[in-house]
Design a protein around this motif. Structure first.
Motif, short mmCIF file in Angstrom:
data_model
loop_
_atom_site.label_atom_id
_atom_site.label_comp_id
_atom_site.label_asym_id
_atom_site.label_seq_id
_atom_site.Cartn_x
_atom_site.Cartn_y
_atom_site.Cartn_z
N ALA A 129 28.71 -11.22 20.31
CA ALA A 129 29.32 -11.79 21.51
C ALA A 129 30.80 -11.43 21.61
CB ALA A 129 29.15 -13.31 21.51
N GLN A 130 31.51 -11.41 20.47
CA GLN A 130 32.93 -11.05 20.50
C GLN A 130 33.10 -9.56 20.83
OE1 GLN A 130 33.68 -12.65 16.54
NE2 GLN A 130 35.20 -14.08 17.40
N ALA A 131 32.19 -8.73 20.35
CA ALA A 131 32.24 -7.32 20.73
C ALA A 131 32.01 -7.17 22.23
CB ALA A 131 31.19 -6.53 19.95
N ILE A 136 33.88 -6.06 28.02
CA ILE A 136 34.13 -6.58 29.36
C ILE A 136 35.63 -6.58 29.65
CG2 ILE A 136 33.95 -8.66 30.80
CD1 ILE A 136 31.25 -9.20 29.41
N GLY A 137 36.42 -6.84 28.63
CA GLY A 137 37.87 -6.84 28.80
C GLY A 137 38.45 -5.48 29.14
N VAL A 176 22.77 -8.41 29.14
CA VAL A 176 22.82 -9.11 30.43
C VAL A 176 24.26 -9.29 30.88
CG1 VAL A 176 22.35 -11.32 31.57
CG2 VAL A 176 20.59 -10.25 30.13
N ARG A 177 25.13 -9.68 29.97
CA ARG A 177 26.55 -9.87 30.33
C ARG A 177 27.21 -8.56 30.73
NH1 ARG A 177 29.86 -12.27 25.76
NH2 ARG A 177 31.44 -12.23 27.40
N GLY A 182 29.25 -5.24 35.64
CA GLY A 182 29.32 -4.00 36.40
C GLY A 182 29.27 -2.74 35.57
N LEU A 183 28.99 -2.86 34.26
CA LEU A 183 28.92 -1.68 33.39
C LEU A 183 27.52 -1.07 33.46
CD1 LEU A 183 30.95 -3.24 30.51
CD2 LEU A 183 31.54 -1.10 31.63
#
Length: 346
Positions: A129-131, A136-137, A176-177, A182-183
């Motif tokens: 999750a941190q990766a 996303i950042g 999913v995230r 948008g990736l």
């Protein structure tokens, strides 16, 4: 009911739009990585540890390209265990890889061995999750680069003894995230057990992870080290993936690992026989326990190690089997100025 010319044209245009694939860039189709033309792209490449040798990267990419490699996998950090690789740096890495004619696989290394306890356990490893937060950042550096960049969510994302559900559920949530952000890049998922999938979790449950991707644009990567010390083990694993119609590469491998043997000869044989990609570990700069996995001595491309010579020049190696991505083969020649034959401008 009358059908006007305008409504007919509108319906025709809409049908044409709907017929266009959701992603026309590099993608995963029928168990293979394919380019926008639909032609298979078989990765033949090398890992480079940018995270620990950033000042070596620009030249390393040029030297890796000179081996005939068509792909480079680049080590990044998300700031949990090691320094965070900035978005600006990622943009530069993509530009440099493109200039060298290399497809770029980017990976977060901080996750390596997460969850293992006891001897050999990593300190402060990042979660999947941190990766995902990291990707996303920096998504603005990746969007629009779908033909050139593959997003490897997390390197060796769990150690030994970690529940299977962690690898499955956390990757499903991450995909999913990433798609919601948008990736659209091809996503690469590493196996558990330090990437080697000794538990066969990825072999048995990769289909679930693949189905979580709304774009169906996910591939998988096994790291073949001492678990794969015999021909029958190598063949069984790679054949098992092929039988499921899932895209797989050998994302890391070498001739041995910390003194234990690896059957690299069979890895070369099977990957070449079936068009499976491979990325050797690694260009240069390994620590004392893995020094013989360096391909060149102290980043000197003129001084190949035995492993570097085998991977690059040996039977089934990079020079004999690598084909550049079509997007680079088909690129137009740059316009040359009046004095270009006498002066080189970098």
């Amino acid at each position: 009911m009358k059908t006007t010319l305008k409504s007919f044209v509108t319906a025709f245009v809409m049908a044409a739009v709907l017929a266009v694939p959701a992603h026309a860039d590099m993608s995963v189709r029928d168990g293979q990585v394919v380019e926008s033309s639909g032609a298979p792209f078989v990765m033949r490449g090398i890992n480079h540890a940018h995270l620990w040798a950033p000042n070596r990267t620009n030249q390393a990419l040029k030297d890796i390209a000179a081996t005939g490699a068509n792909t480079v996998r680049i080590v990044l950090g998300n700031g949990v265990r090691w320094n965070r690789t900035s978005e600006r740096s990622v943009r530069r890495l993509i530009t440099q890889s493109k200039a060298a004619g290399l497809i770029c696989v980017l990976e977060v290394h901080d996750t390596t061995g997460y969850g293992q306890t006891g001897e050999g356990a990593p300190k402060d490893a990042a979660t999947i999750a941190q990766a995902t937060d990291y990707w996303i950042g920096i998504k603005d550096a990746l969007i629009g680069q779908e033909d050139y960049v593959i997003l490897n969510i997390a390197n060796e994302p769990s150690g030994n003894g970690v529940a299977d559900s962690y690898w499955v559920d956390e990757h499903k949530a991450a995909i999913v995230r990433l798609r919601a952000a948008g990736l659209k890049n091809v996503i690469m998922v590493d196996g558990p057990n330090w990437g080697q999938d000794a538990s066969k979790t990825m072999l048995q449950r990769a289909g679930e992870v693949f189905e979580s991707d709304p774009l169906k644009n996910t591939m998988f990567s096994v790291h073949m080290y001492q678990v794969y010390d015999r021909p029958e083990v190598v063949r069984a694993y790679l054949d098992g993936f092929r039988s499921q119609g899932l895209a797989l590469i050998v994302g890391e491998f070498g001739p041995d690992h910390e003194g234990e043997p690896v059957d690299e000869a069979t890895i070369f044989d099977v990957t070449n026989a079936h068009g499976i990609g491979y990325l050797g570990w690694s260009w240069s700069g390994n620590g004392p326990k893995a020094r013989n996995l360096d391909m060149v001595v102290k980043f000197n491309a003129r001084h190949l190690t035995p492993w570097g010579d085998r991977l690059i020049n040996g039977e089934g190696g990079i020079r004999a089997t690598s084909k550049p991505a079509a997007i680079f083969r088909n690129a137009p020649e740059p316009k040359r100025g009046l004095f270009s034959r006498w002066f080189r401008v970098d």
